[in-house]
Design a protein around this motif. Structure first.
Motif, PDB file in Angstrom:
ATOM      1  N   HIS A 135      33.111  38.728  16.077  1.00 44.69           N
ATOM      2  CA  HIS A 135      34.072  38.878  14.985  1.00 44.69           C
ATOM      3  C   HIS A 135      33.289  39.083  13.688  1.00 44.69           C
ATOM      4  N   PRO A 153      41.768  39.314  19.600  1.00 41.73           N
ATOM      5  CA  PRO A 153      41.143  37.988  19.715  1.00 41.73           C
ATOM      6  C   PRO A 153      40.236  37.822  20.918  1.00 41.73           C
ATOM      7  N   ASP A 154      40.279  38.779  21.871  1.00 44.61           N
ATOM      8  CA  ASP A 154      39.466  38.643  23.075  1.00 44.61           C
ATOM      9  C   ASP A 154      38.096  39.320  22.939  1.00 44.61           C
ATOM     10  N   ARG A 155      37.829  39.986  21.825  1.00 45.94           N
ATOM     11  CA  ARG A 155      36.525  40.643  21.651  1.00 45.94           C
ATOM     12  C   ARG A 155      35.438  39.585  21.432  1.00 45.94           C
ATOM     13  N   ARG A 191      32.707  34.929  19.095  1.00 49.24           N
ATOM     14  CA  ARG A 191      34.162  34.736  19.055  1.00 49.24           C
ATOM     15  C   ARG A 191      34.563  33.260  18.982  1.00 49.24           C
ATOM     16  N   TRP A 248      34.137  31.740  15.546  1.00 46.36           N
ATOM     17  CA  TRP A 248      35.165  32.237  14.622  1.00 46.36           C
ATOM     18  C   TRP A 248      36.479  31.500  14.852  1.00 46.36           C
ATOM     19  N   GLN A 249      36.834  31.310  16.113  1.00 47.54           N
ATOM     20  CA  GLN A 249      38.080  30.615  16.420  1.00 47.54           C
ATOM     21  C   GLN A 249      38.030  29.167  15.953  1.00 47.54           C
TER      22      GLN A 249
END
Length: 632
Positions: free
Chosen positions: A115, A110-112, A124, A127-128
């Protein structure tokens, strides 16, 4: 599999920035990843393009679309045929991205910063947000068990049979659908009764809670902007007073509307809010009006702050412009609203609950989400012969026929260039009424009399508004506001055309939590009882006086962008369209401008051919939100 060398990549990005397809910020995203070890030019280019798409309101980059239309995406309106993407396939690009340490393809990393989901590449954070919104709505798609006989009786009382109401009664249907769900959307154009419906829904929910021996529901009403909140505040109070319920139930329905920012409690110097999953809002039902204006990030914050048991009800017009920021949440969720998309079980339940036949809106492949969406289809504001109603419907269908201009409530003015005096004449007539009132303040120092006068000036100002799609240039708000101010000054209606002067309308361009003012709030500069200039805003139905020196970041608003006008209505609305093509000139923009008008709409155009082109051009926002909701 062909690749881009870093030198080729930098050259391509530089040309794209120069052409205006990419921003310097987008180039910096690629540079940042390169400095942190990413050496594959395909990944770096995709990252820059995903960032650019976010700047255009898209939540992600569609790789397949990027390959088909790379010239336009990278070089805007100046594609360079000599600068194309290397000859790689979609599969090649997906493989390169999926093998990168910068790209997550599942929930394990999840830290990349990027996504990849199928052919969509997200930054990112987007996406979150999309994942949070989808999960928050999915959690509320369960259908509640309601006592059908009691529900039918209450619905029949709230929606008595009316020969003038077309069948089926979509207000009644919307109320029934929302009553049995933790999540509901009620969409419809102007005058279709969204506010009336939701007030009756709240009366229904409070009555059911009372019948079941529960405490009164804690209900909050909110809107994205101060203007939208103020308008809902005005309309909901009257609707509550007309509600056919007991005084006790009527008193349990709130009439105060707040902005989403005020509701969530913004933290100073932060994108975060006081209310979140660890400190949820204290409510049982949240109603949000003008939901088309909510971007993906704000919707994620709202859902994060809702307690798990709370209902969420969204009201809005799915055909209006999408949010200024990234995402088109309401549009994504209402993609099937026109067709209904109801399952056999939903149709049968609605017939039992409302007496309405929904077989025409049945779907053989229903989605779970569509069982929670109702579209109101009958406008009570615009009669069948209304030019505004016919014009809005035509534009929504992608057309702009010549016979919709009737000079009674719709008018088309052909402008001969930017200096055509027809614009000046129109604005002089539109704004002279409130400016005459501004020049006649009360002669005594009685504060109540002054407040009554100030409130009247604000009301009079809102009778007319000029809208434009653009911000800059002679056809944008910057040029138009200066031109109008100078013209009004020449006719003695303003003491000055520059700086601060009595009668200057101003628009907040940011949130100021110390002053309690939000982005989009409109104020009017007036002379207070001491002879000093103050700017008066109406917030939560109360007048707020602010000294001009405390408002460094406001703009004059004789002309307003169509985006900023959302959530507002004016007796007479005028929309000026520029003569040159622009990506902003779309069907949704035309429709939104038209439907800001209550009684009269004027369209000013210096290039009539562009009008039909705009009506035929739909706004497309790339997103994966709608696809996250499967079959029912």
């Amino acid at each position: 599999m062909s690749n881009l060398s870093l030198s080729e990549l930098h050259s391509l990005l530089d040309k794209a920035v120069e052409a205006g397809g990419l921003r310097r910020l987008d180039r910096a995203v690629a540079q940042f990843l390169a400095e942190h070890g990413e050496a594959d030019g395909r990944v770096l280019l995709a990252a820059a393009m995903a960032s650019a798409q976010l700047g255009h309101g898209h939540t992600c980059l569609d790789l397949a679309h990027a390959l088909r239309d790379a010239g336009r995406l990278l070089y805007a309106d100046k594609p360079d045929d000599t600068q194309r993407l290397p000859d790689w396939s979609l599969a090649d690009w997906q493989t390169a991205l999926s093998q990168s340490a910068c790209v997550a393809t599942d929930d394990q990393h999840p830290d990349r910063p990027l996504h990849l989901n199928g052919t969509r590449l997200y930054l990112r954070r987007q996406w979150q947000y999309e994942s949070q919104v989808a999960a928050g709505i999915q959690q509320r798609l369960q259908q509640l068990d309601l006592p059908l006989p009691a529900l039918r009786e209450l619905l029949d009382e709230l929606f008595p049979q009316d020969a003038n109401t077309p069948q089926p009664d979509w207000q009644k249907i919307a109320c029934a659908l929302a009553a049995r769900s933790g999540f509901a959307i009620i969409t419809g154009g102007p005058g279709t009764g969204k506010t009336t419906t939701v007030v009756r829904l709240l009366g229904l929910l409070q009555t059911l809670a009372q019948q079941q021996g529960s405490r009164s529901l804690r209900i909050r009403l909110a809107a994205p902007t101060g203007k939208a909140a103020a308008r809902l505040n005005e309309s909901i109070a009257g609707a509550v007073n007309r509600l056919a319920v007991s005084d006790e139930i009527r008193a349990s329905i709130p009439s105060e509307v707040t902005t989403l920012h005020r509701l969530l409690g913004p933290l100073p110097d932060s994108r975060r809010f006081r209310h979140h999953r660890g400190n949820p809002l204290h409510l049982d039902v949240l109603v949000i009006d003008e939901a088309s204006m909510i971007d993906l990030e704000m919707m994620a914050f709202v859902l994060d702050a809702l307690p798990s048991h709370a209902r969420l009800i969204l009201l809005g017009d799915k055909d209006q412009l999408a949010s200024v920021e990234a995402g088109a949440v309401l549009g994504d969720l209402c993609a099937q609203a026109e067709a209904g998309g109801y399952s056999t079980a939903t149709c049968e339940w609605l017939t039992q609950a409302t007496g309405c036949d929904l077989s025409h809106w049945h779907s053989a492949q229903p989605r779970a989400l569509d069982q929670h969406v109702a579209m109101l289809r009958f406008s009570r504001r615009f009669a069948g012969d209304s030019g505004i109603g016919r014009l809005a419907s035509a534009v929504n269908a992608g057309q702009l026929p010549d016979d919709v201009w009737n000079n009674h409530d719709t008018q088309l003015l052909a402008l001969n260039g930017e200096h055509d005096p027809q614009l000046d004449v129109l604005c002089l007539a539109g704004y002279s009424g409130y400016l005459s009132a501004v020049q006649q303040p009360p002669q005594n120092s009685d504060d109540a009399a002054w407040e009554e006068w100030a409130d009247g000036c604000l009301s009079s100002y809102s009778q007319f508004q000029l809208l434009t799609p653009l911000r800059q240039g002679p056809w944008g708000v910057d040029g138009l506001n200066q031109r109008i101010a100078e013209h009004l000054h020449q006719h003695g209606l303003l003491s000055s055309a520059h700086g601060w002067y009595a009668g200057r309308p101003v628009l907040m361009s940011h949130n100021d939590y110390q002053l309690g003012l939000m982005n989009g709030d409109v104020g009017l500069t007036l002379t207070d009882p001491t002879g000093e200039l103050v700017v008066v805003f109406k917030v939560n139905n109360q007048l707020k006086r602010i000294r001009p020196s405390r408002l460094p970041s406001v703009s004059t608003v004789f002309a307003m962008t169509v985006h900023k006008s959302q959530g507002s209505e004016f007796r007479h609305t005028a929309l000026i369209m520029p003569p040159e093509p622009s990506p902003l000139l779309t069907r949704e923009l035309l429709y939104t401008g038209i439907t800001r008008a209550q009684q009269r709409f004027t369209l000013l155009s210096a290039n009539r051919a562009l009008l039909k082109q705009a009506a035929a051009t739909r706004t497309e926002r790339v997103s994966g939100l709608g696809e996250r909701f499967g079959d029912g």
